[in-house]
Write a protein that holds these residues in place. Structure first.
Motif: not given
Length: 156
Positions: A62-66, A107-108, A120-129
């Motif tokens: 799970g990451g932050m959806s962007v 990431g994409y 949503n072909p433009c979706h990415g995620q941000v992973w971390g703490n």
């Protein structure tokens, strides 16, 4: 030019990664809904974004959806129009280097059409703490893409 497809695990979920084709000056957009806005007497407007605005979804990988601004622009869309819906009434924008400097991977993660979700072909995620301290620092670094009328990004 589309990004290289991300690697996926056995369940089809994107494996956290730092996508090399997402350049450091690329715009990373986080959508905002009303639940992310809290009352704060220290804020100029009396309301501000909660640190929960910048948090990861639960579950494995799970990451932050962007939304990835470079893909929105390449598709000939206006980023502010692309990310704004009745549910997502505002948005903030980072540059990728700001998130990476805080130790995050970007990431994409394109979202396919499903019975419950629009593609949503433009979706990415941000992973971390996503600690409270990091969330507060990042909120001070981002800018409104689509401002929330009557709320500040942060109070300081």
């Amino acid at each position: 030019m589309p990004l290289t497809p991300p690697l996926r695990d056995d369940q089809g979920k994107v494996i956290p990664h730092d996508h090399p084709e997402i350049l450091n000056d690329s715009g990373i957009i986080r959508r905002v809904h009303e639940e992310f806005v809290v009352t704060d007497p220290k804020a100029r407007s009396g309301r501000r974004l909660s640190t929960s605005t910048l948090s990861a979804s639960s579950g494995e990988n799970g990451g932050m959806s962007v939304d990835l601004e470079q893909l929105i622009l390449e598709a000939g869309q206006v980023p502010a129009d692309y990310v704004t819906t009745p549910r997502w009434i505002a948005s903030v924008r980072f540059q990728a280097h700001q998130l990476r400097a805080a130790g995050f991977q970007i990431g994409y993660d394109p979202v396919p059409e499903s019975p419950t979700e629009q593609a949503n072909p433009c979706h990415g995620q941000v992973w971390g703490n996503f600690t409270k301290g990091v969330q507060k620092r990042l909120l001070k670094q981002c800018d409104w893409l689509v401002p929330h009328e009557g709320a500040d990004i942060c109070c300081e």
